[in-house]
Design a protein around this motif. Structure first.
Motif: not given
Length: 379
Positions: A180-187, A44-50, A102-109
């Motif tokens: 997430m901190r790295i992603n936020a800085r990149a954004l 779940v964490v990996i999908i959310c980060l991606r 679970v994986g595809w559900g989180i991915y689509m949402i």
């Protein structure tokens, strides 16, 4: 497309890993609950980060996955148990199917919310949400195991859960928070770059040499012909255009009413430059004028139409500005200039990036045989 293939590969690999661990643990007589739960949460964490989702969405997903995933797994196991009685077969299959769901559900949402611009990473302050998810997951797991524990020593169960989950989930949250901190800085860096480009585009419009050169030539002709009233009117409208550009230099959105007033001034100048062969019709309902658009968006599309198409009395260039649902539609007839060079597409690229940044929406281009149309969303 490549990103979706990688996400699919990640989900499939986690499902296979879940199934393999479920089979191995059962074969060795070990409990597989904690390790499978942690693997699911890692997925779940990996999908959310991606997908660039926020810590709040990630926390909600972690909690729901633990509750809903448990129910799905039990339901699938019960159904498979009606066909196969061997747990060495039932558990790996049910675990594999549950992980895929679970994986595809989180991915689509996450994908849908990402397209709508919701729950996106805006900063790195997500620790409180992940800690909340951590506490809720611990409470849910303790409740479920204590209910199902029967005659087993409950104190040992509680101690085991606390030790295993505190260290494992703590490590997981630490990794997620730093990612997430790295992603936020990149954004943030990307946003600064786009804002710099936005200001550059505005500046280039303000000092556009072709527009200024044509305007001064027209003004010179009016003065030479002693059309002082027309020259004065022209100067006032030219000043109004630059006043609008300066006033909204750092604004990301403006009211459609203000944009259309600006467009009216710009169109008046165009009609002095092209006294014949330019037919511009504007039909904007009054109830849409308080909606917002990116500054200069409508004007830029009109400018592009006159830039890339010939304007002549024999074959007039027709431009129509109207509303369609929650959008402004700018369309023009096609009569490409013979000497016109290839389009750089910078103007449309600028609009796409600005709308994606401020609203998570993208202008739509429709190329017909005789008409070119751009649809920009109202915010």
């Amino acid at each position: 497309m490549l990103s979706k293939s990688r996400d699919a590969l990640i989900i499939h690999l986690f499902a296979l890993l879940h199934a393999g661990l479920a089979f191995g643990c059962r074969a060795l007589g070990l409990t597989d609950e904690i390790v499978l739960t942690l693997l699911t949460m890692l997925l779940v964490v990996i999908i959310c980060l991606r997908r660039g989702m926020s810590a709040k969405f990630m926390a909600i997903s972690l909690i729901l996955v633990n509750i809903i995933g448990f129910g799905i797994a039990k339901g699938i196991s019960s159904l498979l148990g009606l066909i196969v009685s061997d747990p060495l077969i039932v558990n790996p299959i049910s675990t594999f199917i549950t992980t895929e769901i679970v994986g595809w559900g989180i991915y689509m949402i996450a994908g849908r919310l990402s397209r709508e611009g919701k729950f996106q990473v805006t900063d790195s302050s997500g620790l409180r949400w992940l800690l909340l998810a951590f506490v809720v997951v611990i409470a849910v797991r303790l409740t479920i195991l204590l209910i199902l524990s029967g005659g087993i020593d409950r104190e040992n169960i509680v101690a085991s859960i606390i030790v295993d989950y505190v260290f494992s989930l703590g490590a997981l949250i630490f990794l997620a928070e730093n990612a997430m901190r790295i992603n936020a800085r990149a954004l943030e860096d990307r946003e600064k770059a786009r804002l710099a480009q936005y200001r550059y585009m505005n500046l280039s419009q303000q000092v556009n040499p072709h527009f200024l050169f044509n305007s001064l030539n027209i003004l010179d002709c009016l003065v030479c012909e002693q059309k002082t009233d027309q020259a004065s009117t022209y100067i006032h409208k030219l000043a109004a255009i630059y006043r609008y550009l300066l006033r909204n230099e750092e604004e990301r959105l403006v009211k459609l009413r203000d944009e259309m007033d600006f467009v009216d001034q710009y169109v008046d100048l165009l009609k002095v430059r092209f006294p014949e062969g330019l037919d511009i019709q504007i039909d904007i309902p009054a109830d849409r004028l308080n909606r917002r658009v990116v500054p200069c968006s409508v004007q830029l599309l009109i400018e592009n139409a006159t830039k890339h198409n010939a304007v002549s009395a024999d074959k007039p260039l027709q431009i129509m500005v109207r509303c369609e649902d929650d959008c402004v539609v700018v369309s023009n007839t096609l009569n490409p200039k013979i000497s016109s060079g290839p389009s750089t597409g910078l103007g449309l690229k600028y609009l796409r990036e600005q709308y994606q940044d401020v609203a998570g929406k993208t202008p739509v281009v429709r190329m017909g045989e005789n008409e070119y149309t751009v649809v920009i969303p109202l915010i």
